[in-house]
Scaffold this active site. Structure first.
Site, PDB file in Angstrom:
ATOM      1  N   THR A   1     -22.959  14.703 -27.430  1.00 54.81           N
ATOM      2  CA  THR A   1     -23.320  13.270 -27.332  1.00 54.81           C
ATOM      3  C   THR A   1     -24.814  13.054 -27.468  1.00 54.81           C
ATOM      4  O   THR A   1     -25.254  12.351 -28.361  1.00 54.81           O
ATOM      5  CB  THR A   1     -22.843  12.565 -26.052  1.00 54.81           C
ATOM      6  OG1 THR A   1     -21.418  12.632 -25.980  1.00 54.81           O
ATOM      7  CG2 THR A   1     -23.228  11.077 -26.076  1.00 54.81           C
TER       8      THR A   1
ATOM      9  N   TRP B   1     -16.809  20.775 -23.807  1.00 52.68           N
ATOM     10  CA  TRP B   1     -16.779  19.825 -24.928  1.00 52.68           C
ATOM     11  C   TRP B   1     -16.693  20.608 -26.254  1.00 52.68           C
ATOM     12  O   TRP B   1     -15.995  20.208 -27.160  1.00 52.68           O
ATOM     13  CB  TRP B   1     -18.048  18.974 -24.951  1.00 52.68           C
ATOM     14  CG  TRP B   1     -18.025  17.683 -24.210  1.00 52.68           C
ATOM     15  CD1 TRP B   1     -18.074  16.442 -24.772  1.00 52.68           C
ATOM     16  CD2 TRP B   1     -17.987  17.459 -22.787  1.00 52.68           C
ATOM     17  NE1 TRP B   1     -18.059  15.469 -23.788  1.00 52.68           N
ATOM     18  CE2 TRP B   1     -18.011  16.066 -22.570  1.00 52.68           C
ATOM     19  CE3 TRP B   1     -17.932  18.302 -21.680  1.00 52.68           C
ATOM     20  CZ2 TRP B   1     -17.988  15.496 -21.286  1.00 52.68           C
ATOM     21  CZ3 TRP B   1     -17.906  17.749 -20.420  1.00 52.68           C
ATOM     22  CH2 TRP B   1     -17.926  16.366 -20.229  1.00 52.68           C
TER      23      TRP B   1
ATOM     24  N   ASN C   1     -12.583  18.407 -23.590  1.00 51.20           N
ATOM     25  CA  ASN C   1     -12.901  16.993 -23.414  1.00 51.20           C
ATOM     26  C   ASN C   1     -12.465  16.115 -24.584  1.00 51.20           C
ATOM     27  O   ASN C   1     -12.909  16.298 -25.713  1.00 51.20           O
ATOM     28  CB  ASN C   1     -14.409  16.815 -23.207  1.00 51.20           C
ATOM     29  CG  ASN C   1     -14.749  15.373 -22.937  1.00 51.20           C
ATOM     30  OD1 ASN C   1     -14.416  14.841 -21.880  1.00 51.20           O
ATOM     31  ND2 ASN C   1     -15.358  14.701 -23.900  1.00 51.20           N
ATOM     32  N   GLU C   2     -11.590  15.144 -24.283  1.00 51.57           N
ATOM     33  CA  GLU C   2     -11.172  14.101 -25.228  1.00 51.57           C
ATOM     34  C   GLU C   2     -10.614  14.642 -26.543  1.00 51.57           C
ATOM     35  O   GLU C   2     -10.669  13.960 -27.575  1.00 51.57           O
ATOM     36  CB  GLU C   2     -12.338  13.124 -25.487  1.00 51.57           C
ATOM     37  CG  GLU C   2     -12.631  12.259 -24.279  1.00 51.57           C
ATOM     38  CD  GLU C   2     -13.878  11.404 -24.412  1.00 51.57           C
ATOM     39  OE1 GLU C   2     -14.542  11.470 -25.465  1.00 51.57           O
ATOM     40  OE2 GLU C   2     -14.202  10.697 -23.450  1.00 51.57           O
TER      41      GLU C   2
ATOM     42  N   GLU D   1     -13.398  10.221 -16.475  1.00 49.79           N
ATOM     43  CA  GLU D   1     -14.676   9.782 -17.056  1.00 49.79           C
ATOM     44  C   GLU D   1     -14.592   8.278 -17.270  1.00 49.79           C
ATOM     45  O   GLU D   1     -13.617   7.774 -17.825  1.00 49.79           O
ATOM     46  CB  GLU D   1     -14.996  10.485 -18.379  1.00 49.79           C
ATOM     47  CG  GLU D   1     -16.400  10.137 -18.895  1.00 49.79           C
ATOM     48  CD  GLU D   1     -16.746  10.790 -20.229  1.00 49.79           C
ATOM     49  OE1 GLU D   1     -16.507  12.000 -20.373  1.00 49.79           O
ATOM     50  OE2 GLU D   1     -17.233  10.079 -21.124  1.00 49.79           O
TER      51      GLU D   1
ATOM     52  N   ARG E   1     -16.472   0.037 -22.570  1.00 51.54           N
ATOM     53  CA  ARG E   1     -15.102   0.109 -23.089  1.00 51.54           C
ATOM     54  C   ARG E   1     -14.153   0.222 -21.909  1.00 51.54           C
ATOM     55  O   ARG E   1     -14.583   0.629 -20.846  1.00 51.54           O
ATOM     56  CB  ARG E   1     -14.924   1.310 -24.037  1.00 51.54           C
ATOM     57  CG  ARG E   1     -15.041   2.681 -23.381  1.00 51.54           C
ATOM     58  CD  ARG E   1     -14.887   3.793 -24.401  1.00 51.54           C
ATOM     59  NE  ARG E   1     -16.151   4.022 -25.102  1.00 51.54           N
ATOM     60  CZ  ARG E   1     -17.091   4.846 -24.669  1.00 51.54           C
ATOM     61  NH1 ARG E   1     -16.903   5.524 -23.554  1.00 51.54           N
ATOM     62  NH2 ARG E   1     -18.210   5.017 -25.329  1.00 51.54           N
TER      63      ARG E   1
END
Length: 668
Positions: free
Chosen positions: A96, A138, A184-185, A261, A383
């Site tokens: 990120t 990640w 992650n995600e 998160e 969001r």
């Protein structure tokens, strides 16, 4: 309706004395009772360091400022008093706002002192020995996937890698990791999760719990209902940015549900409003018993993606300046008066005039009630989109029953977010409320948070002010000459692809024994779009005219190459589209000047005579619309016209994932 609105606006603001009726306030009653049993167990409020490089600049703060920042985050009954710290398991890839180094860059490599997450976990534990620790990857080093951009083809290798990190935390830092995540995600693999549990148990790590899948409620909830073996090994369903809602399948699993998160919102008062609303409503609407903010502290250059999306801001180690933002005090409303292991009361926490409340107990007679009345436009998170709703001033009357009937007084802590008026009051202690025959009333305005509690331990620190803000030094040098560096990375360099580490050059005759080296030699299993080149940024994004000088050493024969750059305009998840002025030299004896990191916009090229495995000095000068370059102090190219970008950071980096060294960096 308009007339009614005007009437409401004319009403009393804030808590009137109990029993004094304010005209025209909507009124409602709420019953708090533990006689019929309690609700779900509370698991704590936390924040994420990483995903990625969000704490990068924090480590470079001088004392006492660094300790003050850590106190605001972790010290019990002081500031945010966090219950949970979640960290990235660095994987050498962009996650990120930068890359975080892996404990195993290569298959035969282990080092449990890279990066800053080990240090941060120890600092958190030092302040609060009961804080819970979570690790989550990640990205992964390339060797995990054996050439594929995927961590599940060799699940035993991935499990070994993750468990090495857990064992290293204990062996080298005496840290017990409480929870471990999957990826992650990104996709999860049931086979991998089962193997991870098996491997944990084999290494006597039964106490480490598994969270899955750090993405959405589905498909993990559905798969848990179908696969009883998987259901047996996953302890917590962690969803990201759930918008305070859950799904029926998640409830059917009977698992703990967490917002693992959330937040990720600019830390002004709207960010504080977002945080106040979801801290309550994640439980009220979605049965979530833990909420974890991304990110812990905004300690990365503000012009990187999601600048200032931390609970507080500490992005100026060179000045010592930091800012305790409103979200810190919103956090305190919950964290200073609850602990993991407390239980929520079974009550519908929606307020009739809009807003919400939660009530928690330790089961020993203590009671904490947290009320929020955030309006729609003052509590929008980044969001997901927030459906419209209305909150109006209201009077709430609470009836305490069951074991709480005997409560006589409640301590009161209050915040009001001022927004347009600009005069917020944050986490102020008000006069205690007297409970009369098991009930009390409170006049609630909009955009307020109240904590009512039997605990008398709350505290708001009246600490010394940090130093005033200052820009990054306009004349900055680093010769990397440090024998035992406290961290593996040089101060203020923010790696955006690749990892740049202090290096000891044992074979060097003396000028370049201590250097900075780029060490990632294969593209990692990525989470974002890492560049094909490596790059580390430094300095002030507002810089226009600058001279960047650095000694460079190409290690890769034939097609190796390195650069110095100025006016670099991008990083983080957008690193592939980075523009700037890049001065490259290559092992084949050529040079290039390009307007982009990808090297596609060529402004000048020619012969340089540079070779690999030798030291050379590059100097890049940018003045107005013109740039020039020196090699070893002599002009190599000049008067190259620069149109854009008009400003940006300085940077160093390499042509590919390759070893290269840098020394005597200087930007002016």
């Amino acid at each position: 309706a308009l007339l009614w609105g005007w009437l409401l606006l004319g009403c009393s603001w804030g808590p009137g004395p109990p029993g004094v009726r304010a005209a025209a306030l909507s009124t409602a009653t709420y019953v708090l009772d533990d006689a019929g049993g309690l609700g779900r167990q509370f698991d704590g409020i936390g924040a994420v360091s990483g995903g990625g490089a969000t704490s990068r600049l924090l480590v470079n703060y001088q004392e006492p400022y660094r300790s003050q920042i850590l106190d605001y985050l972790f010290k019990p009954n002081f500031g945010a008093s966090l219950h949970i710290l979640k960290v990235e398991i660095g994987g050498d890839g962009q996650s990120t706002d930068g890359t975080e180094p892996s404990h195993m860059h290569y298959e035969n490599d282990e080092n449990y002192f890279r990066g800053y997450e080990w240090w941060l976990m120890k600092e958190a534990k030092k302040r609060n020995p009961k804080i819970k620790l979570i690790g989550l990857p990640w990205t992964f080093p390339a060797w995990i996937g054996k050439g594929e951009n995927w961590p599940y083809d060799y699940p035993d290798v991935t499990a070994y890698y993750v468990i090495s990190w857990i064992l290293g935390a204990k062996q080298y830092h005496d840290l017990d990791i409480d929870y471990i995540g999957i990826w992650n995600e990104r996709a999860f693999s049931s086979k991998y999760i089962k193997l991870l549990r098996y491997t944990l148990d084999k290494h006597d790590l039964q106490q480490v719990r598994i969270i899955a899948s750090d993405r959405l409620w589905e498909p993990i909830s559905f798969v848990l209902l179908l696969d009883s073996e998987l259901h047996g090994v996953v302890d917590v369903i962690g969803a990201h940015y759930p918008g305070t809602k859950t799904v029926p399948n998640a409830l059917l699993t009977k698992k703990k549900l967490w917002s693992s998160e959330d937040y990720s919102t600019f830390n002004d008062e709207v960010g504080a409003g977002c945080w106040a609303r979801i801290l309550n409503q994640n439980y009220v609407n979605g049965n979530m018993t833990s909420t974890i903010a991304w990110n812990l502290v905004a300690s990365y250059y503000e012009q990187l993606p999601f600048g200032r999306c931390g609970l507080m801001t500490a992005q100026e180690p060179w000045s010592g300046h930091y800012k305790v933002e409103a979200p810190i005090w919103i956090t305190a409303h919950t964290t200073q008066f609850t602990q993991p292991g407390w239980s929520y009361l079974q009550v519908d926490g929606h307020l009739e005039g809009g807003g919400s409340f939660v009530a928690l107990t330790d089961g020993l007679g203590n009671l904490t009630i947290i009320i929020e009345t955030m309006t729609h436009n003052h509590s929008q998170c980044i969001r997901p989109p927030l459906p419209h709703f209305i909150v109006t001033p209201q009077r709430a009357t609470f009836y305490l029953k069951g074991s709480f009937y005997m409560v006589e007084t409640l301590q009161v802590w209050h915040s009001r977010l001022g927004f347009e008026s600009g005069n917020s009051s944050l986490f102020e202690q008000l006069h205690p409320i007297k409970v009369w025959k098991g009930s009390f009333s409170l006049d609630l305005n909009v955009d307020e948070v109240y904590t009512l509690t039997t605990l008398k331990t709350g505290q708001k620190c009246g600490c010394p002010k940090p130093p005033p803000p200052q820009p990054f030094p306009s004349n900055y040098k680093d010769d990397f000459n440090i024998r035992n560096p406290p961290f593996s990375e040089a101060p203020n360099f923010a790696d955006q692809t690749g990892v740049f580490e202090y290096f000891v050059n044992a074979s060097d005759p003396g000028d370049h024994v201590f250097t900075l080296r780029q060490v990632v030699v294969q593209r990692p299993i990525t989470w974002a779009s890492d560049a094909d080149q490596t790059i580390s940024l430094i300095g002030n994004f507002e810089w226009v005219n600058m001279t960047v000088t650095c000694d460079i050493y190409i290690e890769k024969q034939r097609d190796g190459g390195v650069f110095v750059a100025g006016r670099v305009d991008n990083g983080g998840i957008y690193v592939r589209r980075t523009k700037g002025v890049f001065f490259w030299v290559f092992a084949d004896g050529t040079y290039r000047v390009t307007g982009d990191l990808a090297g596609e916009e060529i402004l000048m090229k020619g012969l340089s005579g540079v070779r690999d495995n030798a030291w050379h000095t590059l100097t890049l000068s940018i003045q107005g619309t013109s740039a020039s370059g020196l090699l070893n102090g002599y002009p190599l190219w000049e008067n190259v016209t620069i149109s854009k970008p008009s400003n940006g950071w300085a940077a160093i980096g390499t042509r590919s994932f390759e070893f290269a060294q840098f020394d005597n960096f200087h930007v002016e």
